[in-house]
Write an enzyme that holds these catalytic residues in place. Structure first.
Site, short mmCIF file in Angstrom:
data_model
loop_
_atom_site.label_atom_id
_atom_site.label_comp_id
_atom_site.label_asym_id
_atom_site.label_seq_id
_atom_site.Cartn_x
_atom_site.Cartn_y
_atom_site.Cartn_z
N TYR A 140 31.23 43.91 41.80
CA TYR A 140 30.16 44.91 41.86
C TYR A 140 30.58 46.13 42.68
O TYR A 140 30.04 47.22 42.50
CB TYR A 140 28.92 44.30 42.54
CG TYR A 140 27.96 43.57 41.62
CD1 TYR A 140 28.30 43.20 40.33
CD2 TYR A 140 26.68 43.27 42.07
CE1 TYR A 140 27.40 42.52 39.52
CE2 TYR A 140 25.77 42.60 41.26
CZ TYR A 140 26.13 42.23 39.99
OH TYR A 140 25.22 41.58 39.19
N GLY A 141 31.50 45.91 43.61
CA GLY A 141 31.81 46.94 44.60
C GLY A 141 32.43 48.21 44.07
O GLY A 141 32.53 49.20 44.78
N ASP B 285 24.40 36.80 43.55
CA ASP B 285 25.56 37.60 43.96
C ASP B 285 26.36 37.87 42.70
O ASP B 285 26.07 37.32 41.63
CB ASP B 285 26.40 36.81 44.99
CG ASP B 285 27.62 37.59 45.45
OD1 ASP B 285 27.51 38.81 45.67
OD2 ASP B 285 28.72 36.99 45.56
N GLU C 150 38.04 35.88 44.80
CA GLU C 150 37.65 35.24 43.54
C GLU C 150 38.86 34.57 42.87
O GLU C 150 38.71 33.60 42.14
CB GLU C 150 36.99 36.26 42.59
CG GLU C 150 35.61 36.71 43.03
CD GLU C 150 34.49 35.68 42.76
OE1 GLU C 150 34.68 34.79 41.92
OE2 GLU C 150 33.43 35.79 43.41
N CYS D 251 30.11 42.20 53.27
CA CYS D 251 30.16 41.68 51.90
C CYS D 251 30.09 40.16 52.05
O CYS D 251 30.76 39.59 52.92
CB CYS D 251 31.47 42.08 51.23
SG CYS D 251 31.77 41.25 49.65
N CYS E 166 24.02 39.63 48.29
CA CYS E 166 25.01 40.61 47.87
C CYS E 166 24.72 41.92 48.60
O CYS E 166 23.63 42.49 48.44
CB CYS E 166 24.91 40.82 46.36
SG CYS E 166 25.93 42.15 45.74
N THR F 280 26.22 44.78 48.16
CA THR F 280 26.29 45.95 47.28
C THR F 280 24.93 46.18 46.61
O THR F 280 24.43 47.31 46.58
CB THR F 280 27.41 45.75 46.23
OG1 THR F 280 28.61 45.34 46.92
CG2 THR F 280 27.68 47.00 45.46
N1 DGL Z 1 29.50 39.77 47.45
C1 DGL Z 1 28.96 41.03 47.08
C2 DGL Z 1 28.66 41.90 48.26
O1 DGL Z 1 28.22 41.36 49.26
C3 DGL Z 1 29.61 41.72 45.88
C4 DGL Z 1 31.08 41.90 45.93
C5 DGL Z 1 31.63 42.48 44.65
O2 DGL Z 1 31.39 41.92 43.58
O3 DGL Z 1 32.33 43.50 44.73
O4 DGL Z 1 28.79 43.08 48.24
#
Ligand code: DGL
Length: 288
Positions: A60-61, A28, A168, A200, A91, A93
């Site tokens: 990541y989003g 993730d 976070e 997420c 994850c 995303t």
């Molecule tokens: N936990 C991840 C997801 O399920 C990524 C979240 C992120 O870093 O924005 O999308």
């Protein structure tokens, strides 16, 4: 205790003689994937696991598809070097933006969270809300997956850019988080949803906050539960389920190991020993 180094070697390698003893690789951007790891502990307690958190590059989003694809490829390449027998993208995303492409490029079973989440959602309700990162919401991956299974249900997706940074930063119980959550949920409440999908892997940590804002009849779906059930099936199908005792989970991050360890302890119930991994072929500075 932390180790911090550029990783050069392999995890203990069982894969040639006893492939079922090889670890499962999961990844993730940060601590979100620990919600999937906890399900692995519950449902597949014999499996050894390598966890990678791409903390130097989260969230990541808000990344482009090209970036997510590049990061995902690098991480799966590294996990393969650790001789994992299967990869779970913990994850949404990455699952939304990169799963189909990397499945064609890597010769290893790779599972994503979206299809198992979509299957579970249609078993729960007909008016389905999905909260997700902006990239996942924009991709329409959940809507497409849900409508492919059940074309007669209704789906509404909301991108929630503030949630991952708040989680976070350990601000789950900050009143500001509840305020933000109320605003994100309002359009879904207006549609009288009966089901809400955590689109997420970070969001299950927000369950107490979300529950306090949702009518009691709204069912929450955590795709982590269902991707691990799918993983168990896949392991059985491939004859890869481990029946021996597992090795301790190995944790690696691209950012600060100490920070990950400190924030992970509350979700794991133990203090993880965390390594730092630098991808030597693509320096992080070039990617930001
Ligand atoms: N936990 C991840 C997801 O399920 C990524 C979240 C992120 O870093 O924005 O999308």
């Amino acid at each position: 205790m932390y180790s911090s180094f550029i990783f050069e070697g392999n995890f203990d390698d069982f894969s040639d003689q006893e492939p079922q003893r090889a670890p499962i690789g999961i990844f993730d951007s940060g601590v979100g994937g620990l919600t999937v790891l906890r399900q692995l502990y519950r449902q597949l307690p014999n499996e050894s696991i390598v966890y990678f958190g791409d903390t130097a590059r989260l969230p990541y989003g808000i990344r482009s598809q090209a970036e997510i694809l590049r990061f995902t490829r690098e991480i799966i390449t590294w996990l393969q070097q650790q001789r994992v027998k299967m990869v779970i993208m913990a994850c949404n995303t990455s699952s939304a933006l990169a799963l189909e492409t990397v499945r064609q490029q890597f010769n290893i079973p790779i599972l994503g969270v979206i299809l198992p989440g979509a299957k579970a959602a249609v078993q729960q309700g007909r008016r389905i809300g999905v909260i997700a990162t902006p990239a996942t919401a924009k991709s329409n991956a959940y809507k497409q997956a849900i409508l492919e299974i059940a074309p007669d249900v209704q789906v509404w997706q909301v991108g929630c850019p503030e949630f991952v940074p708040l989680i976070e930063q350990n601000r789950i119980h900050d009143p500001y988080t509840a305020e933000v959550a109320r605003a994100y949920l309002q359009p879904l409440l207006d549609q009288e949803i009966d089901t809400l999908v955590h689109g997420c892997t970070h969001y299950p940590y927000l369950t107490p906050v979300l529950r306090s804002l949702l009518p009691p009849q709204v069912q929450l779906v955590d795709p982590a539960v269902h991707v691990v059930a799918a993983c168990a099936q896949e392991l059985d199908l491939l004859g890869l389920r481990n029946t021996h005792l597992p090795l301790p989970t190995r944790f690696a991050v691209s950012g600060c190991p100490q920070q990950f360890s400190q924030s992970g302890v509350q979700w794991l119930g133990y203090t993880p020993l965390v390594e730092e991994v630098c991808f030597t072929d693509t320096p992080i500075t070039q990617l930001q």
